[in-house]
Design an enzyme around this catalytic site. Sequence first.
Site, PDB file in Angstrom:
ATOM      1  CB  SER A 181      -0.908   0.013   1.239  1.00 18.50           C
ATOM      2  OG  SER A 181      -1.511   1.282   1.405  1.00 18.50           O
ATOM      3  CB  ALA A 210     -13.803   9.146   7.288  1.00 17.30           C
ATOM      4  N   GLY A 211     -15.595   6.297   8.361  1.00 14.48           N
ATOM      5  CA  GLY A 211     -16.892   5.660   8.214  1.00 14.48           C
ATOM      6  C   GLY A 211     -17.415   5.700   6.791  1.00 14.48           C
ATOM      7  CG  LEU A 212     -16.435   8.400   4.418  1.00 13.51           C
ATOM      8  CD1 LEU A 212     -15.623   9.500   3.750  1.00 13.51           C
ATOM      9  CD2 LEU A 212     -17.922   8.748   4.406  1.00 13.51           C
ATOM     10  CB  SER A 213     -17.469   1.785   2.994  1.00 16.89           C
ATOM     11  OG  SER A 213     -17.525   0.400   2.767  1.00 16.89           O
ATOM     12  CD  GLU A 249     -15.685  -5.789   6.143  1.00 17.61           C
ATOM     13  OE1 GLU A 249     -15.188  -4.832   6.767  1.00 17.61           O
ATOM     14  OE2 GLU A 249     -16.488  -5.640   5.210  1.00 17.61           O
ATOM     15  CG  ASP A 255     -20.321  -0.687   3.937  1.00 17.00           C
ATOM     16  OD1 ASP A 255     -21.341   0.032   3.852  1.00 17.00           O
ATOM     17  OD2 ASP A 255     -19.625  -0.742   4.959  1.00 17.00           O
TER      18      ASP A 255
END
Length: 373
Positions: free
Chosen positions: A64, A115-118, A152, A164
């Site tokens: 990454s 940020a909870g944006l998947s 997941e 998601d």
Amino acid sequence: MNVRERFAEVFGRPPEGVWRAPGRINLIGEHTDYNDGLVLPFALPMGVSVAAARRDDGVLEVRSLQAGGETVRVPVAGGSVSGWATYPVGMAWVLHEYGIGGASLLVDSDLPQGAGLSSSAALLCATGLALCDLYGVEVERPELARLAQRAEWDFAGVPSGLMDPSASLLATAGHALMLDCRSGLSSRVPFAPEEAGLTLLAIDTRAGHTLADGGYARRRAECERAAGLLGVAALRDVKDLAGALGSLRDPVLRRRVQHVVTENHRVEAAVGLLRAGAAAELGALLTASHLSLRDQFEVSWPQADAVVDAATRAGARGGRMTGGGFGGSVIVLTAADRAERTRAAVEEAFAARGWAAPAFLAATPSQGARRLA
């Protein structure tokens, strides 16, 4: 230097392609997905990109650009990993049953983590598309979403819902995705706030968010326990809310049931408003959802409550926390000509409490996952 060029630099050969999957915002329908309920997410312009090429030794190597210089190498058939690499390795592990072999992957992201944006689902979906294309494996996108959910669950240990990965794979520009999480059926719902003179602000509260810390799993277990006591397969099946609440002794379970049942109704109402061209009327539903998540499901956090309060006081039509909760982001719907006033009010509320300034993100309904040219 873009991810294609960096891949050649890291692995000594060019990639065979680059695949990108977006993060998502859930407009409404929170904690309903794992209760077989209804959700209404859309894809963000930000996401995760994966440059990839095949290997002939059955090894998956992943690196990454955001997580430092370490390259993780494990057999595609399965290996022990932790942290961010759990997601691409888990996706490869699931797809190994479909004939996926080794690959080199380089991950790049412009999606804020925590940020909870998947971001995790975006990584799973970009990896899944890349591996399927590299090996010519044809998997329909709804099925690929279920495989990402399985990765997941079984590999990362997070009991996530179907929303998601479905949003990342199935969303289209200018639309929200109405998804029935029981049947897997979905439909596009027009959602272009700017055409109605509206702005949807996505606000990263900078309060860290993770689904692996236990709070999410506890809420899910509470819902399953309530469904068992009520004699239904899932809380989606509760038709008589008053009767259900009256039959449950545990006040915690009563609160969980009340949220899930009323949230499904709010999703249906939101879809009706959007199809009728009445997006401006969504605000009250968003705020009602937030209050339910705060008081009934108890997954909000102080910064989220402050955003909704400050924004509505400044004249916004409504707002709510989005994502699993316990940190992350908030969405606020406001008239376009009040957007700056709303933003300033939120910033002032944070400064007055001594919190780090929030970040404001583009919340334009965008295209789902794809291979880049």
